[in-house]
Design an enzyme around this catalytic site. Structure first.
Site: not given
Length: 534
Positions: A98, A194, A236, A310-311
């Site tokens: 990531d 990200d 993302e 994770h969000d």
């Protein structure tokens, strides 16, 4: 024609802080992941996406990176990272890093130098203005913070401890590319990038997402880094539409393998408001959105398929039923998604049916986004009860509580004090899931096996089959001589759908009830049938 390894793959996301603690300090680590590789091999996944493991002050749980080419001490050492890459490779599993290249931590050496003087060579690595404008941070409040040493404001589209990088600076871009090549040379399997749609921002024009130079930067990145390797890259992109997604992942674009789009994830918030402003999901609306992406990217791009990360809150609590139908609704959600075209992502604990972790006060919350929302809305007149209801429904901590391995005191995650409480359960654990041949785990394992065995899941054209009930969702995948039909009841109510003699003329690939398929659908019933012409 499907030719890339990642088009046939299933990817498992690990939140390292919460996966497995090996040294009993309450924080998951890289040796803990290595210890659990055989479990992940048994599940059948092809790659592991690790949320950030770089050194970080953890203002935003690692998405504020202070050293791009290091490993945070709490997670282990670079030797641990190299051993993880090698041990995963032995099991035919790739490691996906990531990476945040929209911003750094304010503790990164670049920013520390940048704020000392306007003459610093690193000053222009970031975005500075004499006066702020009206841009708002994604975490609330102004997106600009003043630095007295240089008499200027810097831009941060997230927390003030996350200053945005200036992608217009070619020297900054070269430094980023050198760092990416450092990791690629270690043998990783790719990057998850990200908030990548923010790097082309033009703040003076109030443009944050999808700026005019975004794709120029990505094409340059591809040429200078991962385009020289056989790896997967997923961006993302909260602002993506199918048309925009084609620009990233089209066959001839040479940018990214795919993007995460979030149109479906926004369907349970009130129109024009933030994610905290809740509304009930309309299953038919969900079906329309996911079907749109299936049809419009067919042959023009590639889908990522996901419910959790994770969000995001746990999907069973969000759109399934975490009470009486936890396993059945979890199986329904898995079956509905995994027969679509694209690369599926499984978030840690999804395969064993982990659910949300409600809190009774803001003091129990770790997540910075939830804290900032709570403070700002409390001032605006919302009640504590309203705000906690939103956090319990949508807060990011829901996904971050430790993995449930067994029925011991801390569920096998640690023998120390966990960084977030463990949602200890007598029902939900890897130990229980592996012992029950009808568990959700084995549904996921079966879905992964089917994807490897049946080209129609990877390559088949997608078509919606209309239904009379809004909670009954049906689609088919088509290849010459083959037809795959997927039927789900997205509800705890009885539904109805008729397939003519389904078990006589087709093969039932998977079914979440141990009973004959009938026109009447039980709550959360889901199945897939493959028809082949002789």
């Amino acid at each position: 024609m499907i030719t890339k390894w990642w088009q046939k793959a299933v990817i498992y996301q690990i939140y390292p802080r919460s996966f497995q603690d090996s040294n009993q300090d309450g924080i998951g680590d890289l040796p803990g992941i290595i210890f659990r590789l055989d479990y992940l091999k048994k599940l059948g996944v092809d790659a592991l996406w690790l949320s950030p493991v770089y050194p970080s002050p953890n203002r935003d749980n690692g998405y504020d990176i202070s050293d791009y080419q290091g490993i945070a001490a709490e997670y282990g050492t670079m030797e641990d990272m190299e051993r993880l890459i090698e041990e995963a490779r032995k099991r035919e599993i790739k490691i996906i890093m990531d990476l945040v290249v929209n911003h750094t931590s304010d503790q990164h050496p670049w920013f520390k130098e940048a704020k000392k003087s306007s003459e610093s060579p690193y000053h222009d690595f970031y975005i500075w203005r004499e006066e702020p404008n009206e841009l708002i941070s994604n975490f609330g409040g102004s997106a600009w913070t003043f630095v007295p040493e240089v008499g200027k404001y810097y831009l941060h589209l997230h927390a003030k401890e996350q200053p945005d990088l200036n992608w217009e600076n070619p020297q900054m871009r070269k430094a980023i590319y050198a760092m990416m090549n450092y990791w690629l040379a270690k043998g990783i399997g790719g990057f998850r990038l990200d908030v990548i749609d923010l790097i082309g921002k033009e703040p003076d024009r109030l443009i944050t997402k999808n700026g005019p130079k975004l794709h120029d930067y990505l094409q340059e990145m591809h040429r200078e880094t991962f385009g020289n390797y056989n790896v997967v890259t997923v961006g993302e992109t909260w602002g993506a539409t199918p048309e925009i997604a084609q620009l990233y992942s089209g066959e001839c674009r040479e940018e990214l393998s795919m993007v995460f789009q979030f149109e479906h994830i926004s369907l349970d918030k009130q129109t024009g408001k933030r994610k905290w402003d809740l509304k009930e999901l309309n299953p038919q609306e969900l079906h329309q959105v996911l079907s749109k992406w299936q049809v419009e990217l067919q042959g023009k791009g590639w889908n990522s398929l996901f419910w959790n990360n994770h969000d995001l809150p746990r999907i069973i609590s969000r759109w399934g039923n975490d009470d009486h139908y936890r396993e059945l609704s979890g199986k329904m959600l898995a079956i509905y998604l995994h027969f679509m075209q694209g690369t599926p992502y499984i978030y840690q604990g999804e395969e064993i049916g982990m659910i949300n972790y409600p809190v009774a006060s803001i003091e129990e919350v770790d997540d910075i986004e939830s804290h900032q929302m709570y403070a700002s809305r409390l001032k605006a007149g919302y009640t504590k009860e309203e705000l906690l209801a939103s956090i319990n429904a949508k807060g990011r901590d829901n996904a971050r509580h430790p993995m449930l391995w067994d029925d011991s005191k801390q569920a096998g995650f640690t023998k120390g004090t966990p960084w977030l409480p463990v949602a200890i359960s007598s029902e939900i654990s890897v130990k229980n899931a592996l012992a029950d041949p009808n568990s959700l785990f084995y549904t996921y394992q079966r879905l992964i096996q089917l994807r490897k065995e049946l080209p129609i899941i990877i390559e088949g054209n997608y078509r919606v089959i209309p239904t009379e009930e809004s909670h009954v969702l049906v689609y088919e995948r088509l290849l010459p001589g083959q037809r795959l039909v997927v039927v789900v009841n997205f509800s705890n109510q009885v539904g109805h759908f008729s397939l003519e003699h389904p078990e006589k003329s087709g093969v039932v690939l998977i079914h979440n009830y141990q009973q004959e398929i009938k026109e009447q659908l039980a709550p959360y019933e889901a199945y897939a049938i493959l028809y082949t012409k002789n």
